[in-house]
Design an enzyme around this catalytic site. Structure first.
Site, PDB file in Angstrom:
ATOM      1  N   HIS A   1      -8.222   1.304   2.546  1.00 40.80           N
ATOM      2  CA  HIS A   1      -7.918   0.936   3.073  1.00 40.80           C
ATOM      3  C   HIS A   1      -9.271   2.127   3.760  1.00 40.80           C
ATOM      4  O   HIS A   1      -8.811   2.975   4.186  1.00 40.80           O
ATOM      5  CB  HIS A   1      -6.405   1.128   3.404  1.00 40.80           C
ATOM      6  CG  HIS A   1      -6.260   0.289   4.862  1.00 40.80           C
ATOM      7  ND1 HIS A   1      -4.648   0.019   4.824  1.00 40.80           N
ATOM      8  CD2 HIS A   1      -6.985   0.605   6.370  1.00 40.80           C
ATOM      9  CE1 HIS A   1      -4.732   0.008   6.263  1.00 40.80           C
ATOM     10  NE2 HIS A   1      -5.530   0.047   6.594  1.00 40.80           N
TER      11      HIS A   1
ATOM     12  N   GLU B   1       0.485  -1.408  -0.063  1.00 43.96           N
ATOM     13  CA  GLU B   1       0.020   0.121   0.013  1.00 43.96           C
ATOM     14  C   GLU B   1       0.748   1.147   0.139  1.00 43.96           C
ATOM     15  O   GLU B   1       2.178   1.175   0.793  1.00 43.96           O
ATOM     16  CB  GLU B   1      -0.884   0.370   1.386  1.00 43.96           C
ATOM     17  CG  GLU B   1      -1.782  -1.285   1.552  1.00 43.96           C
ATOM     18  CD  GLU B   1      -3.177  -1.096   2.292  1.00 43.96           C
ATOM     19  OE1 GLU B   1      -2.627   0.217   3.260  1.00 43.96           O
ATOM     20  OE2 GLU B   1      -3.654  -1.777   2.901  1.00 43.96           O
TER      21      GLU B   1
END
Length: 531
Positions: free
Chosen positions: A281, A263
């Protein structure tokens, strides 16, 4: 002079005002966390640093922070903080473990609905001017079986919501007791059973060595054809390449992911597949959750900087400054005793019993007990701390009892920790020597005198010749240096143990070679935070 705090990520104005109202000098620079060079230039001025996830607190940054005393993370995850480096510099790292549980659980439920009814794809199709009712035939959640991997705080909320949706819930969690499962109204099962039965599988565990790729290709192939996977916990719990292949083949019906191995996720094997829903997220990203954790971290940091009170710290016991001078080594011992038990136990724990003998019996037993319980729980959740560990144990139905007694042996004081499972009791005792160093003095009722190191190896065997040779030759032949070697036995020819302090982790290949000698009943590599 008033303490000075830097807020380098986006916290609410209300949270910033809490610092000011408490008499703390605060600089609110929410974009600074993205500029590591500028942050390194100014960090030396501050006593406290309040962050979210954008600021990366590295060892290099901390070299420029001689005055920093506390780092507060508004949220639960502290992957962006080098906690070992902070600990070495005496900097407390706090988080806010309970501010976003409901939000994350709700997101998992929303993602489950999304894949069940193909909502994102149906929305895009409809807005493109198509009317493809037959293409988006979904499935109901009512009556379906939800498999919950990890039935802790967030997983427990998901279980509760799913039961409200009239789903059948099966849960896999090594620390979930049968009593707690009954109270939650879920069926406690092993992982293979969960995979075989679940129509939907949702993950709610931290990322550890034990949980990494818990949904491996092999495990996902055990799932029902057409089952759906939801991950709103941590990237790395699922083999994304394997999942992409199984989605393409149709073995897995759909997937919904809020977290990814890498990420920010700008590319991923799951992207572009028609039966996948992805979000960036967002688990904790609601107005309420963001506000809750921001206010909580501001209060916690203010309390510490103004009064020395410590709460929700990941690397610091909740004790007063006066107690810390005397109790520090005993708190570390409690953590090590718990760490040993936690790493050796993979069954649900029913009870934790702690005996405090001699001088230690007059100390702050609450802090010592919290440290021991945290040591046990860290094996399944590395982010647990002394404040959250007892709550986690309570939620899992673990009974905790403590006993004080006057000096009863050769040591001025000692702690004995015993855990009870359905299958066995496991115990370990330890003390603190005059040099301030914790030691293990008894395992399974066998007396020893073992120095505690970062990397250790524990073995059990029948007391017979050749054990020392087998350990020495195998470890030495594979480049593992022994720093300290302790042996103990119940009686001549009876049960025996060895505890070795080694300079590096003992790998799986070396463990396999030790097993090949045929001399050992149990071989367990252990790790302890000795900093």
């Amino acid at each position: 002079m008033a303490p000075k705090v830097l807020v380098s990520d986006k916290l609410s104005d209300t949270a910033v005002q809490i610092f000011r109202d408490r008499g703390i000098d605060v600089d609110f620079m929410p974009e600074l966390g993205k500029d590591k060079d500028k942050l390194a230039e100014v960090i030396g001025e501050y006593d406290g640093l309040a962050i979210r996830s954008a600021t990366k607190v590295t060892a290099k940054l901390l070299e420029n922070a001689p005055n920093l005393k506390v780092i507060g993370r508004a949220g639960i995850g502290t992957d962006n903080v080098d906690k070992e480096a902070a600990s070495k510099k005496g900097i407390i790292v706090m988080n806010t473990p309970y501010g976003n549980m409901i939000t994350t659980a709700e997101h998992a439920i929303a993602m489950m609905f999304a894949v069940a009814r193909q909502i994102p794809e149906a929305s895009a199709s409809t807005q493109a001017g198509k009317w493809e009712k037959s293409k988006f035939m979904g499935v109901e959640l009512t009556g379906k079986t939800l498999g919950v991997i990890g039935a802790g705080n967030i997983g427990g909320i998901v279980c509760d919501r799913a039961r409200g949706l009239k789903m059948k819930v099966v849960a896999y969690d090594p620390f979930l007791s049968q009593e707690k499962a009954d109270k939650m109204g879920v069926e406690k099962v092993e992982l293979d059973e969960l995979l075989k039965r679940a129509d939907f599988v949702t993950l709610h565990v931290p990322l550890t060595d034990q949980t990494k790729n818990i949904l491996s290709r092999e495990n996902m192939e055990k799932m029902k054809k057409g089952a759906r996977v939801i991950n709103c916990a941590r990237g790395g719990l699922v083999d994304e390449e394997a999942l992409a292949d199984l989605l393409k083949s149709g073995h897995i019906g759909a997937a919904a992911f809020d977290v990814f191995t890498v990420e920010p996720a700008t590319e991923n094997p799951l992207f572009g597949l028609p039966n996948v829903v992805c979000t960036p997220h967002l688990g904790a990203a609601t107005t309420e959750a963001q506000e809750n954790v921001a206010l909580q971290v501001a209060e916690q940091m203010s309390d510490y900087l103004l009064t020395g009170a410590v709460s929700n710290a990941l690397n610091m016991p909740s004790v007063t400054a006066e107690e810390a001078k005397v109790m520090g080594p005993w708190i570390k011992l409690s953590d090590h005793l718990g760490g040993f038990i936690g790493q050796m136990t993979d069954e649900p724990i029913k009870a934790i019993n702690i005996l405090y003998d001699g001088v230690v019996a007059d100390m702050n037993l609450e802090a010592l007990t919290c440290s021991a319980v945290a040591g046990i729980m860290k094996s399944v959740n590395p982010e647990v701390n002394m404040v959250s560990a007892p709550l986690m144990a309570k939620e899992k139905g673990v009974k905790i009892s403590t006993t004080r007694q006057d000096k009863s042996g050769a040591f001025e004081g000692y702690i004995k920790l015993t855990v009870v499972t359905d299958k066995r009791e496991r115990s370990i005792g330890g003390t603190v020597f005059s040099d301030g160093k914790p030691r293990f003095i008894q395992i399974k009722g066998i007396n020893i005198d073992a120095e505690i190191g970062e990397h250790m190896l524990y073995t059990t065997n029948k007391d017979e010749p050749g054990i020392i040779g087998a350990l020495g030759l195998t470890l030495g032949g594979n480049g593992v240096n022994i720093a300290n070697f302790t042996l103990g036995r119940s009686a001549a020819g009876g049960e025996a143990i060895a505890l070795l302090y080694v300079d590096a982790p003992v790998g799986k290949d070396v463990i396999a070679k030790l097993h090949e000698t045929g001399k050992f009943q149990q071989i367990a590599p252990l790790q302890f935070d000795v900093h």
